[in-house]
Design an enzyme around this catalytic site. Structure first.
Site, PDB file in Angstrom:
ATOM      1  N   CYS A 259       0.925  -1.197  -0.127  1.00 43.24           N
ATOM      2  CA  CYS A 259      -0.039   0.098  -0.005  1.00 43.24           C
ATOM      3  C   CYS A 259       0.797   1.212  -0.027  1.00 43.24           C
ATOM      4  O   CYS A 259       2.161   1.291   0.166  1.00 43.24           O
ATOM      5  CB  CYS A 259      -1.036  -0.023   1.097  1.00 43.24           C
TER       6      CYS A 259
ATOM      7  N   CYS B 110       3.390   1.719   2.806  1.00 43.01           N
ATOM      8  CA  CYS B 110       4.731   0.953   2.620  1.00 43.01           C
ATOM      9  C   CYS B 110       5.579   1.902   1.791  1.00 43.01           C
ATOM     10  O   CYS B 110       6.977   2.242   2.302  1.00 43.01           O
ATOM     11  CB  CYS B 110       4.574  -0.075   1.736  1.00 43.01           C
TER      12      CYS B 110
ATOM     13  N   CYS C 207      34.423 -27.422 -14.485  1.00 48.00           N
ATOM     14  CA  CYS C 207      34.342 -27.478 -13.178  1.00 48.00           C
ATOM     15  C   CYS C 207      34.016 -26.471 -12.199  1.00 48.00           C
ATOM     16  O   CYS C 207      33.531 -25.301 -12.852  1.00 48.00           O
ATOM     17  CB  CYS C 207      35.633 -28.046 -12.687  1.00 48.00           C
TER      18      CYS C 207
ATOM     19  N   CYS D 120      35.564 -22.843 -12.932  1.00 43.46           N
ATOM     20  CA  CYS D 120      35.249 -22.040 -14.120  1.00 43.46           C
ATOM     21  C   CYS D 120      34.076 -21.292 -13.601  1.00 43.46           C
ATOM     22  O   CYS D 120      34.083 -19.971 -14.159  1.00 43.46           O
ATOM     23  CB  CYS D 120      34.872 -23.030 -15.359  1.00 43.46           C
TER      24      CYS D 120
ATOM     25  N   ASP E 105      -1.275 -17.623  10.565  1.00 39.40           N
ATOM     26  CA  ASP E 105      -2.568 -16.973  10.636  1.00 39.40           C
ATOM     27  C   ASP E 105      -3.810 -17.833  10.432  1.00 39.40           C
ATOM     28  O   ASP E 105      -3.671 -19.086  10.008  1.00 39.40           O
ATOM     29  CB  ASP E 105      -2.657 -16.258   9.127  1.00 39.40           C
TER      30      ASP E 105
ATOM     31  N   ASP F 104      -1.928 -16.109   4.143  1.00 38.03           N
ATOM     32  CA  ASP F 104      -2.644 -16.004   2.769  1.00 38.03           C
ATOM     33  C   ASP F 104      -3.290 -14.712   2.314  1.00 38.03           C
ATOM     34  O   ASP F 104      -3.790 -14.571   1.377  1.00 38.03           O
ATOM     35  CB  ASP F 104      -3.910 -17.254   2.606  1.00 38.03           C
TER      36      ASP F 104
ATOM     37  N   ASP G 210      -1.102 -10.084   5.611  1.00 40.36           N
ATOM     38  CA  ASP G 210       0.010 -11.074   6.084  1.00 40.36           C
ATOM     39  C   ASP G 210       1.178 -10.733   5.346  1.00 40.36           C
ATOM     40  O   ASP G 210       2.218 -11.071   5.884  1.00 40.36           O
ATOM     41  CB  ASP G 210      -0.418 -12.504   5.795  1.00 40.36           C
TER      42      ASP G 210
END
Length: 807
Positions: free
Chosen positions: A17, A20, A85, A88, A501, A700, A704
């Site tokens: 949002c 943030c 190898c 490299c 949650d 979910d 969260d």
């Protein structure tokens, strides 16, 4: 003096949002050296002006990550040809990371690939290609996964051809060697094979045609002031080859009497066995990439869409968002979409790992590549092409297989210094043998040196970690566990505390009709008919749950009149000439309904965390219905599995304490943190981390996302929101908490497998080198052992593809 100013634009993920964006902006402007910062939430970008003498882009990125967000750059994926190898891979990675504008480059020796994050305004992919070309390797941009498959197939064909030629030429040389042993004395050996020049003719194509790849690799490495496996093989086999020529010339000078003791067979056998080992290695590495190929193979190739009122079959690439797609029984669902007609059961096991088919009706979502079992479905396409769930899964698996775990970074550092140390040790061994153990005996001094150079090749060390990461992440994807990077696959095994949650994670996330209580003067069917008939005019989620629950009982609904929604209290309506009230105590008291007989039952339901609604018919108390967000069928067993793994389980929710504790009691959780506001969830995670706990957050929803981002490991339920899935480190596609335990188990098994590989690789090298140094290891045996070590490490990693997880 004017202050220096640099400007950088950073792409930021994890913002949910505008708040943030404001938080990041404030955090950056408080940094010493940052003059200005503008964060655009919609574009997910931040423009930062800073003083380069006081700060830099890395410090700015670290600040953003400390705030719980992630800086992302443009990303390019490449195939790499020419690596032999881990040394490299280290060299290429170091060179890429030195290029201005590249924030991070990861080179995966096992996958033969590179993933580069870069600033498009400072560097372009073609510049990276040119820089690596100067090192002697080829950087090939990935057009699609098929190019990778084709490349591996060509490499298998190439190594097979080289091995067959080398084996044919080496077999007579091997014959000359074993013919000297007593148990083979009876075997016929043509004299011509003992001739030094015949042996030279057989060994030369092996040495310089089949073995050209080792000389080429060694030249490129030494040219760039480094050393790799090719240097060891080229030095060891060249010493045996050219010393044999020297002995042949001495034999001729002495009159060609008898047969000299030559070592052409040692050089040829070493090269043949190493090429055979590379062939096995390429085949095994190809198997570890099968997870992506298998996922891509799930996709439907065509789709039936409705165009101009007619059903038309078109290639999957031509399906557009918004198209109506017809999915017949037995067919694959071609795209992600929403069911707009029909009813069926859909097998989603190939995507989610859930074996039981899921019923689909109008309004349900379907996932592309799943299989329609028994009914015809009409689906509106919502995601096509690279936006589908399957495409996103493939992308996540590719990124996980191309990323590096911390343990691999440590191993790469060891591999980077291993070869030079071995060369110095070989030189020291030669000097000790030539001047001390067997003074003046060149043969005695060369044999242990050749064995050391061959046995010490760090192939097994370089393959130990990436092959396990590839196999582990690929197998996890098949079971519906998507680790977004090798570091997350590694770190999950160290988790001590699981924070769950509640809504949509432990519970189904949708209210359901759970209880019906009816007074003796009424029948349950009649009360439910009246209640649902009245409630179906309401848009409240609880009303929808009641109506759906009654319809599921096949009770016919009636028409209603005079419907009225009373905010905060309930509803009233007239059904079949009966006045129906459904709602709270206040609503009943306001209408003079006697509740004495129902209060005890109501309190009992509420103590269980359910929402109870009282019912009155013609002002007479008729009973009550209860609605609740019910626990998922698998939650209790899944939480017990977490406890059995030694994990502490905590429920974190914004619900009231009584409801939260009632749900927790049902599933066996004793530690509950309730009544937490969405923005406070991340604070609770931080509190646990400050106690020294390694915390995984499982959720979910959008609320969260901050907690998922700040936890040591964020696990998003795959049925949840896109924002939550984006913020998480692990996506659990099944929407089943058993996946949490499965993720921990898969991580632990993968890390155990890596440690097994590293133990074998380290013990193999550290024990074999001293044995070779004291002259107890023949060069051809060293070649066979070196080839076997690489193959055994890869085969051990492949065991992860057979791990069985909970269904």
């Amino acid at each position: 003096m004017a202050q220096k100013k640099n400007e950088s634009t950073l792409k930021i993920s994890g913002m949910t949002c505008a708040a943030c964006a404001n938080r990041i902006e404030k955090g950056l402007t408080k940094m010493d050296g940052v003059n200005d910062a503008n964060v655009n939430f919609a574009l997910e970008r931040s423009k930062v002006t800073y003083d380069p003498e006081k700060t830099n882009v890395t410090e700015i990125e670290n600040k953003i990550e400390k705030l719980g967000y992630k800086v992302v750059n443009e990303k390019a994926d490449f195939h790499i040809s020419g690596m032999t190898c881990a040394a490299c891979a280290n060299r290429i990675e170091k060179r890429l990371n030195k290029i201005e504008g590249i924030s991070e480059a990861n080179v995966n020796f096992a996958l033969e690939s590179a993933t580069v994050e870069y600033d498009d305004s400072q560097v372009k992919p073609n510049e990276m290609v040119e820089a690596i070309k100067k090192l002697g390797f080829q950087l090939i941009p990935k057009a699609d996964e098929q190019s990778s498959v084709d490349y591996k197939e060509k490499e298998i064909e190439k190594q097979t051809g080289k091995f067959v030629l080398s084996a044919i030429l080496t077999l007579p040389l091997l014959w000359t060697m074993v013919a000297h042993f007593e148990f083979t004395a009876f075997m016929y050996l043509p004299d011509m094979f003992m001739n030094p020049w015949v042996q030279l003719a057989l060994a030369t194509p092996v040495q310089f045609f089949v073995g050209a790849q080792f000389y080429s690799g060694a030249y490129k490495a030494l040219k760039n002031k480094s050393a790799n496996m090719d240097v060891l093989v080229a030095l060891g086999t060249s010493a045996a080859y050219f010393y044999s020529i020297y002995l042949g010339l001495e034999w001729m000078r002495a009159g060609a009497i008898g047969m000299p003791e030559l070592y052409f067979e040692a050089a040829a056998i070493i090269i043949t066995l190493i090429v055979l080992g590379k062939l096995f290695e390429v085949r095994a590495k190809s198997r570890t990439s099968k997870a992506i190929q298998k996922l891509l193979g799930l996709q439907a190739k065509t789709a039936i869409v409705i165009r101009d009122g007619e059903e038309v079959e078109v290639p999957i690439e031509q399906v557009l968002t918004g198209d109506t797609v017809i999915v017949k029984p037995g067919e694959k669902v071609p795209v992600d979409g929403e069911v707009i007609g029909g009813r069926s059961a859909v097998d989603e096991s190939m995507i989610t790992g859930e074996s039981i088919p899921v019923d689909k009706i109008q309004g349900n979502e379907v996932i592309g590549a799943t299989i329609n079992k028994n009914g015809l479905l009409k689906v509106k396409a919502t995601k096509v092409g690279k936006d589908t769930a399957l495409s996103q899964i493939v992308k996540v698996v590719e990124e996980a297989q191309g990323s590096k775990a911390d343990i691999q970074r440590m191993t790469d550092k060891v591999s980077g210094i291993f070869v030079p140390v071995v060369v110095l040790f070989a030189i020291a061994t030669f000097l000790v043998w030539y001047f001390v153990v067997a003074p003046g005996d060149l043969r005695s001094a060369l044999i242990p040196v050749i064995s050391i150079l061959v046995i010490a090749c760090p192939c097994a060390l370089g393959l130990a970690t990436p092959t396990s990461i590839m196999a582990g992440s690929g197998r996890s994807a098949e079971m519906g566990l998507l680790f977004k990077g090798g570091e997350h696959l590694e770190n999950t095994q160290g988790i001590e505390t699981i924070v769950l949650d509640k809504t949509g994670t432990v519970t189904k996330g949708e209210p359901e009709l759970t209880d019906v209580y009816v007074m003796d003067s009424f029948t349950e069917e009649k009360v439910l008919q009246l209640v649902a008939s009245a409630e179906r005019n309401s848009e409240h989620p609880l009303a929808e749950a009641i109506v759906a629950g009654v319809k599921a009982k096949d009770i016919q609904l009636l028409d209603s009149e005079n419907f009225e929604a009373i905010p905060g209290h309930g509803i009233s309506a007239t059904v079949s000439e009966s006045d129906v009230l459904v709602g709270t105590r206040k609503l009943m008291k306001k209408n003079d309904v006697d509740l004495d007989q129902g209060m005890e039952q109501m309190e009992s339901l509420e103590n269980e965390g359910k929402t109870a609604m009282l019912i009155a018919v013609n002002r007479q108390f008729a009973g009550m219905v209860a609605v609740a967000d019910t626990v998922k069928d698998t939650s209790k067993v899944a939480i017990q599995r977490m406890k059995d793994l030694g994990l502490e389980v905590i429920m974190l929710t914004g619900d009231n304490k009584r409801t939260a504790e009632a749900i927790a009691k049902q599933v066996g959780v004793t530690n509950v943190i309730a009544e937490v506001l969405p923005e406070q969830k991340s604070d609770e995670i931080v509190k646990l981390q400050k106690q020294g706990k390694k915390v995984a957050m499982v959720g979910d929803g959008i609320n969260d996302a901050p907690a998922l981002a700040i936890a040591d490991i964020g696990m998003a339920i795959g049925t949840g929101t896109d924002v939550a899935i984006e913020a998480a480190d692990v996506t659990l596609m099944r929407g089943d908490l058993n996946s949490v335990a499965d993720a921990v188990i898969m991580s632990r098994k993968t890390m155990r497998n890596i440690k097994q590989n590293l133990f074998f690789a380290f013990v193999y090298n550290t024990s074999a080198i001293p044995i070779a140094a004291i002259g107890l290891l023949a060069p051809w045996v060293a070649g066979a052992a070196m080839a076997f070590s690489s193959v055994s490490v890869v085969l051990n990693a492949l065991r992860l593809q057979k791990v069985k997880l909970a269904k």
